[in-house]
Enzyme design. Structure first.
Site, PDB file in Angstrom:
ATOM      1  N   TYR A  46      96.430  22.343  61.649  1.00  0.00           N
ATOM      2  CA  TYR A  46      97.712  22.415  62.344  1.00  0.00           C
ATOM      3  C   TYR A  46      98.805  21.737  61.519  1.00  0.00           C
ATOM      4  O   TYR A  46      98.679  20.553  61.181  1.00  0.00           O
ATOM      5  CB  TYR A  46      97.556  21.751  63.712  1.00  0.00           C
ATOM      6  CG  TYR A  46      98.830  21.418  64.443  1.00  0.00           C
ATOM      7  CD1 TYR A  46      99.791  22.385  64.706  1.00  0.00           C
ATOM      8  CD2 TYR A  46      99.062  20.112  64.902  1.00  0.00           C
ATOM      9  CE1 TYR A  46     100.963  22.072  65.387  1.00  0.00           C
ATOM     10  CE2 TYR A  46     100.223  19.789  65.590  1.00  0.00           C
ATOM     11  CZ  TYR A  46     101.172  20.770  65.827  1.00  0.00           C
ATOM     12  OH  TYR A  46     102.322  20.446  66.501  1.00  0.00           O
ATOM     13  N   ASP A  69      89.843  16.698  68.183  1.00  0.00           N
ATOM     14  CA  ASP A  69      90.978  17.179  68.969  1.00  0.00           C
ATOM     15  C   ASP A  69      90.511  18.448  69.688  1.00  0.00           C
ATOM     16  O   ASP A  69      90.321  19.495  69.052  1.00  0.00           O
ATOM     17  CB  ASP A  69      92.159  17.466  68.037  1.00  0.00           C
ATOM     18  CG  ASP A  69      93.424  17.853  68.787  1.00  0.00           C
ATOM     19  OD1 ASP A  69      93.315  18.506  69.844  1.00  0.00           O
ATOM     20  OD2 ASP A  69      94.534  17.517  68.314  1.00  0.00           O
ATOM     21  N   ILE A 100      92.011  20.110  72.360  1.00  0.00           N
ATOM     22  CA  ILE A 100      93.036  20.563  73.305  1.00  0.00           C
ATOM     23  C   ILE A 100      92.933  22.051  73.632  1.00  0.00           C
ATOM     24  O   ILE A 100      93.549  22.514  74.595  1.00  0.00           O
ATOM     25  CB  ILE A 100      94.461  20.236  72.810  1.00  0.00           C
ATOM     26  CG1 ILE A 100      94.815  21.034  71.561  1.00  0.00           C
ATOM     27  CG2 ILE A 100      94.622  18.749  72.567  1.00  0.00           C
ATOM     28  CD1 ILE A 100      96.284  20.905  71.172  1.00  0.00           C
ATOM     29  N   LYS A 158      97.655  23.309  76.560  1.00  0.00           N
ATOM     30  CA  LYS A 158      97.165  24.636  76.199  1.00  0.00           C
ATOM     31  C   LYS A 158      96.343  25.271  77.319  1.00  0.00           C
ATOM     32  O   LYS A 158      96.545  26.430  77.668  1.00  0.00           O
ATOM     33  CB  LYS A 158      96.326  24.553  74.916  1.00  0.00           C
ATOM     34  CG  LYS A 158      96.984  23.785  73.783  1.00  0.00           C
ATOM     35  CD  LYS A 158      98.330  24.356  73.381  1.00  0.00           C
ATOM     36  CE  LYS A 158      98.939  23.572  72.236  1.00  0.00           C
ATOM     37  NZ  LYS A 158     100.269  24.090  71.838  1.00  0.00           N
TER      38      LYS A 158
END
Length: 446
Positions: free
Chosen positions: A145, A230, A232, A274
């Site tokens: 990201y 992570d 998410i 998300k």
């Protein structure tokens, strides 16, 4: 004499990345089906707008919650006055239940190990502050990201060491690539404090395999370092294979061979941005087995709290188990259908995607459209698609991909009709004679 700090006056925020520059061009000329039909379509925003109607329907059915009432009695005063930065117990209890449900109830989470933060961005930054000192490093698998260059480095002074993954194995993590990244850090005299992964991957849209996760745990044990996962996008998995959390793998290893040395070096970042499609609510969290990390992160969270009103609303929404089950089930169905629309539209334009099963985007292969196998050619192609075709997509170089020609394309932040317009534009582009291959020497300016 400089009247400002180095942090304020130096351009180290990362906004010179093409990822952010594309957003700036979109903001100047946003697409609207009626008012600006030739404008730029935003396909660089990983936002889940597909089930907004379900959320709005729940809010209409629960006016007391929206009006900050409990059994008809106003709780406005209690919520508006000072709140302890530990967060509302009701929300933390519901969040750990929701996290467990997404993971098939194979893991139990304890609310006392959870720290609330105003989104995943501060959650990741807080973990950097807790686990590393300025000048120390974390390994990140590429592509990753683009915002991590800002979130992890800007204020903390922590360095990122890329672990290069390639298309030859679908950009999967390997023990060899991990070791190469670690050795590169040693050459740069960087003290590696951990590895940060996104699972499911942003930008790849794939879930990590149990083999990958076990290799990662072996590596962390061998190097005596941390793992940040992570997660998410864990609730966006719309196809097999299922999502496997790092916590599930560690729990299995402890039960089989009593591998407890890694237990307090596993940390999860999660948010509702998300999975529930509410990024504006800024509900993020850290989950850690390390009591010292939890204590320090809780203190740091006071710089970016979730408002009490938001906590109250979200706690009550998650408490409605019937709604959250139907919401997630329907969202998975809609994400799968929308992703198939994108893949089909791109295939019709002669463009292929990496096979994926999660996320709000696809990792798209446009290597055949490059005038040469270089990142300069990728940048020129990106500019053409942004300025001539009118689509803001994210080039792989902004994600630190080691191979030019890959792009992240989002599909869940727009209407179905807008996606169809985007696919028609892309088909016209690839059918025309202005492809990067045939016209690679022209410079494009927005």
């Amino acid at each position: 004499m400089n009247m400002l700090s180095r942090k304020a006056s130096q351009g180290c925020h990362g906004q010179d990345s093409s990822y952010f520059l594309g957003w700036q061009e979109y903001d100047k000329n946003p697409y609207h089906p009626i008012q600006n039909s030739t404008g730029i379509i935003q396909m660089g925003l990983a936002e889940n707008q597909l089930s907004f109607d379900l959320l709005k329907s729940w809010l209409r059915r629960n006016p007391d919650i929206v009006g900050l009432k409990n059994d008809g009695v106003s709780v406005f005063r209690e919520l508006a006055l000072f709140q302890d930065y530990h967060g509302l117990p009701a929300l933390k209890n519901e969040l750990v239940d929701f996290m467990a449900k997404i993971r098939g109830n194979g893991i139990k989470f304890a609310p006392e190990k959870l720290v609330l933060a105003a989104g995943a961005t501060p959650a990741n930054e807080i973990l950097m502050f807790c686990l590393a000192d300025p000048g120390e490093a974390f390994i990140l698998p590429t592509p990753y990201y683009p915002g991590f260059d800002r979130d992890l480095k800007w204020r903390t002074g922590v360095e990122i060491v890329p672990m290069h993954c390639s298309s030859s194995n679908g950009f999967r993590i390997t023990s060899c690539a991990l070791e190469q990244a670690y050795q590169q850090a040693q050459k740069l005299h960087l003290n590696v404090k951990g590895v940060l992964i996104t699972n499911p991957s942003n930008p790849l849209g794939i879930t990590m395999t149990k083999t990958e996760l076990n290799d990662l745990v072996d590596f962390a044990i061998d190097k005596n370092i941390h793992i940040i996962s992570d997660e998410i996008y864990s609730g966006t998995v719309f196809n097999s294979p299922r999502f496997i959390s790092i916590m599930e793998v560690v729990n299995e290893r402890i039960s089989v061979n009593n591998t407890t040395s890694i237990w307090n070096r596993i940390h999860i970042v999660y948010s509702l941005s998300k999975d529930l499609g509410v990024p504006g609510f800024r509900v993020g969290m850290i989950y850690s087995n390390n009591e010292t990390v939890v204590a320090a992160a809780t203190k740091m969270s006071s710089f970016g709290l979730v408002s009490s009103q938001t906590q109250y609303l979200v706690a009550n929404l998650l408490k409605d188990k019937k709604f959250t089950f139907k919401y997630m089930e329907e969202t998975h169905r809609r994400l799968k259908r929308r992703k198939e629309m994108l893949v089909s539209g791109l295939r019709n334009a002669g463009i292929r995607c990496l096979k994926s099963n999660a996320g709000l985007f696809c990792w798209v292969d446009m290597r055949h459209l490059l005038s040469s196998a270089t990142f300069e050619a990728e940048k020129e192609l990106w500019k053409r698609i942004l300025c001539q075709v009118g689509l803001n997509i994210s080039p792989g170089s902004s994600c630190h991909c080691c191979e030019p020609g890959w792009f992240r394309v989002c599909f869940a932040n727009m209407s179905e009709d807008t996606l169809k317009v985007a696919m028609r534009r892309m088909k016209a582009f690839t059918d025309s004679n202005i492809s990067a291959v045939n016209d690679g020497n022209k410079r494009v300016h927005c």
